[in-house]
Design a protein around this motif. Sequence first.
Motif, mmCIF file in Angstrom:
data_model
loop_
_atom_site.group_PDB
_atom_site.id
_atom_site.type_symbol
_atom_site.label_atom_id
_atom_site.label_comp_id
_atom_site.label_asym_id
_atom_site.label_seq_id
_atom_site.Cartn_x
_atom_site.Cartn_y
_atom_site.Cartn_z
ATOM 1 N N HIS A 1 -29.837 -10.254 -7.468
ATOM 2 C CA HIS A 1 -30.198 -11.160 -6.376
ATOM 3 C C HIS A 1 -30.568 -12.551 -6.870
ATOM 4 C CE1 HIS A 1 -29.928 -7.701 -3.883
ATOM 5 N NE2 HIS A 1 -31.031 -7.135 -4.332
ATOM 6 N N GLY A 2 -30.666 -12.732 -8.173
ATOM 7 C CA GLY A 2 -30.884 -14.050 -8.729
ATOM 8 C C GLY A 2 -32.334 -14.476 -8.842
ATOM 9 N N LEU A 3 -32.503 -15.700 -9.303
ATOM 10 C CA LEU A 3 -33.839 -16.217 -9.604
ATOM 11 C C LEU A 3 -34.708 -16.360 -8.372
ATOM 12 C CD1 LEU A 3 -35.211 -18.662 -12.007
ATOM 13 C CD2 LEU A 3 -35.230 -19.466 -9.647
ATOM 14 N N HIS A 4 -34.147 -16.786 -7.243
ATOM 15 C CA HIS A 4 -34.970 -16.994 -6.056
ATOM 16 C C HIS A 4 -35.705 -15.708 -5.661
ATOM 17 C CE1 HIS A 4 -32.884 -20.810 -5.593
ATOM 18 N NE2 HIS A 4 -33.738 -21.130 -4.650
ATOM 19 N N TRP A 5 -34.988 -14.613 -5.646
ATOM 20 C CA TRP A 5 -35.621 -13.355 -5.265
ATOM 21 C C TRP A 5 -36.695 -12.963 -6.275
ATOM 22 C CZ3 TRP A 5 -37.450 -10.054 -2.166
ATOM 23 C CH2 TRP A 5 -37.646 -8.720 -2.503
ATOM 24 N N ALA A 6 -36.402 -13.103 -7.562
ATOM 25 C CA ALA A 6 -37.388 -12.756 -8.582
ATOM 26 C C ALA A 6 -38.644 -13.607 -8.440
ATOM 27 C CB ALA A 6 -36.781 -12.928 -9.976
ATOM 28 N N ALA A 7 -38.474 -14.921 -8.229
ATOM 29 C CA ALA A 7 -39.631 -15.808 -8.108
ATOM 30 C C ALA A 7 -40.453 -15.483 -6.869
ATOM 31 C CB ALA A 7 -39.166 -17.265 -8.081
ATOM 32 N N LEU A 8 -39.794 -15.196 -5.756
ATOM 33 C CA LEU A 8 -40.516 -14.815 -4.542
ATOM 34 C C LEU A 8 -41.266 -13.506 -4.734
ATOM 35 C CD1 LEU A 8 -37.933 -15.745 -1.765
ATOM 36 C CD2 LEU A 8 -40.260 -16.654 -1.983
ATOM 37 N N TRP A 9 -40.615 -12.557 -5.396
ATOM 38 C CA TRP A 9 -41.252 -11.254 -5.613
ATOM 39 C C TRP A 9 -42.478 -11.398 -6.506
ATOM 40 C CZ3 TRP A 9 -42.647 -7.915 -9.441
ATOM 41 C CH2 TRP A 9 -42.884 -6.580 -9.071
ATOM 42 N N ILE A 10 -42.367 -12.186 -7.561
ATOM 43 C CA ILE A 10 -43.508 -12.394 -8.458
ATOM 44 C C ILE A 10 -44.636 -13.118 -7.732
ATOM 45 C CG2 ILE A 10 -44.276 -13.590 -10.549
ATOM 46 C CD1 ILE A 10 -41.398 -13.128 -11.637
ATOM 47 N N GLU A 11 -44.288 -14.103 -6.906
ATOM 48 C CA GLU A 11 -45.314 -14.812 -6.139
ATOM 49 C C GLU A 11 -46.087 -13.843 -5.245
ATOM 50 O OE1 GLU A 11 -45.677 -18.387 -2.816
ATOM 51 O OE2 GLU A 11 -43.891 -18.242 -4.068
ATOM 52 N N GLY A 12 -45.373 -12.902 -4.648
ATOM 53 C CA GLY A 12 -46.049 -11.894 -3.829
ATOM 54 C C GLY A 12 -47.051 -11.083 -4.617
ATOM 55 N N ARG A 13 -46.720 -10.753 -5.860
ATOM 56 C CA ARG A 13 -47.650 -9.989 -6.685
ATOM 57 C C ARG A 13 -48.841 -10.869 -7.101
ATOM 58 N NH1 ARG A 13 -44.132 -8.204 -4.804
ATOM 59 N NH2 ARG A 13 -45.832 -7.986 -3.303
ATOM 60 N N LEU A 14 -48.579 -12.148 -7.400
ATOM 61 C CA LEU A 14 -49.668 -13.056 -7.749
ATOM 62 C C LEU A 14 -50.677 -13.164 -6.611
ATOM 63 C CD1 LEU A 14 -47.953 -16.083 -9.534
ATOM 64 C CD2 LEU A 14 -49.948 -14.853 -10.375
ATOM 65 N N LEU A 15 -50.172 -13.178 -5.383
ATOM 66 C CA LEU A 15 -51.034 -13.359 -4.214
ATOM 67 C C LEU A 15 -51.514 -12.038 -3.624
ATOM 68 C CD1 LEU A 15 -49.017 -16.230 -2.472
ATOM 69 C CD2 LEU A 15 -50.972 -16.413 -4.023
ATOM 70 N N ASP A 16 -51.225 -10.932 -4.314
ATOM 71 C CA ASP A 16 -51.647 -9.588 -3.870
ATOM 72 C C ASP A 16 -51.162 -9.273 -2.465
ATOM 73 O OD1 ASP A 16 -52.803 -8.688 -6.188
ATOM 74 O OD2 ASP A 16 -54.846 -9.253 -5.640
ATOM 75 N N GLU A 17 -49.913 -9.649 -2.163
ATOM 76 C CA GLU A 17 -49.333 -9.295 -0.874
ATOM 77 C C GLU A 17 -48.947 -7.810 -0.853
ATOM 78 O OE1 GLU A 17 -46.026 -11.898 -0.404
ATOM 79 O OE2 GLU A 17 -47.258 -13.687 -0.089
ATOM 80 N N ASP A 18 -48.958 -7.218 0.323
ATOM 81 C CA ASP A 18 -48.548 -5.818 0.530
ATOM 82 C C ASP A 18 -49.372 -4.840 -0.310
ATOM 83 O OD1 ASP A 18 -46.451 -6.520 2.314
ATOM 84 O OD2 ASP A 18 -45.181 -7.037 0.613
ATOM 85 N N THR A 19 -50.660 -5.112 -0.405
ATOM 86 C CA THR A 19 -51.541 -4.207 -1.148
ATOM 87 C C THR A 19 -52.478 -3.420 -0.236
ATOM 88 O OG1 THR A 19 -53.111 -6.019 -1.509
ATOM 89 C CG2 THR A 19 -51.487 -5.616 -3.244
ATOM 90 N N GLU A 20 -52.272 -3.545 1.071
ATOM 91 C CA GLU A 20 -53.080 -2.798 2.032
ATOM 92 C C GLU A 20 -52.224 -1.714 2.685
ATOM 93 O OE1 GLU A 20 -56.258 -3.120 2.540
ATOM 94 O OE2 GLU A 20 -56.505 -4.857 1.205
ATOM 95 N N PRO A 21 -52.805 -0.560 3.017
ATOM 96 C CA PRO A 21 -52.034 0.491 3.694
ATOM 97 C C PRO A 21 -51.468 -0.015 5.015
ATOM 98 C CG PRO A 21 -54.129 1.344 2.903
ATOM 99 C CD PRO A 21 -54.187 -0.142 2.736
ATOM 100 N N GLY A 22 -50.269 0.468 5.362
ATOM 101 C CA GLY A 22 -49.657 0.110 6.632
ATOM 102 C C GLY A 22 -49.944 1.169 7.686
#
Length: 258
Positions: free
Chosen positions: A119-140
């Motif tokens: 998927h290229g660099l854009h997807w990797a950078a977005l995914w890493i940013e999500g981990r930096l910001l602790d996104e999707d770490t709460e139960p749904g």
Amino acid sequence: MPTAETARREGAAALRAVRELWGELLVAIETPPADVWPPRQLAHTLRPVADSPVVERAPLILREHPAPLNVTALDAGIAVEQALFDLADTLAAAVQRAPLDDPRRWKYRSQTAPGSRAHGLHWAALWIEGRLLDEDTEPGQQLDGTLTAAPYLPLPEHLLHEAHRVALTAEARVLRALGLDQRETPIPDRPCPWCGGELTVHTGPDEPPTVTCVGGASCSAPVALDLWGRRVWEWSDLMGLADALDASEGRGDMARVA
């Protein structure tokens, strides 16, 4: 070492900068370096260009480059892609809990498939940013009220600082390859149209480019003096400078013909 909050903020900003400049880097790979005015990093904003829009293609490390015109830009692009892909692998191994069919999941490469690298660099950078910001770490919660496990764990502090380091290094590499890092670059063979003094481009990662003339107060250019007594063209003045340089060069060509 920065605080966790600072690391999150700076890391996310660096990743965004890499994404925003990635198209310019791809164009630079196919553009021979040249010491001309306007410099490569200013040309696309000072004047409309006929370049075709950059389209998504296979990641740099997954395609062949038989004849790149700017090897420095290519090397920077490959290094940045590899660093972010490897970082995503490391973070996923530590915090990823998403099921295999979850589209948010980072997929590792194998001997037969590139995984999420495709998927290229854009997807990797977005995914890493999500981990930096602790996104999707709460139960749904599903429609029936059933709780689902969080797809990711919060990022441990040591990995937060590693992600911060890699993101800032990637940003610096891209800025340097495009000539947008902190530097002063004389404009060769293009003297000031008003006084003939040497012109210098000043660039930095967090500031718009400017141009100064060493002529100072004796220069009649219609722009202000800076703190060091140089005539300075701010970002809004650069189009006027480019036009004046073109006109000056045209007069010089006519004089040589005559």
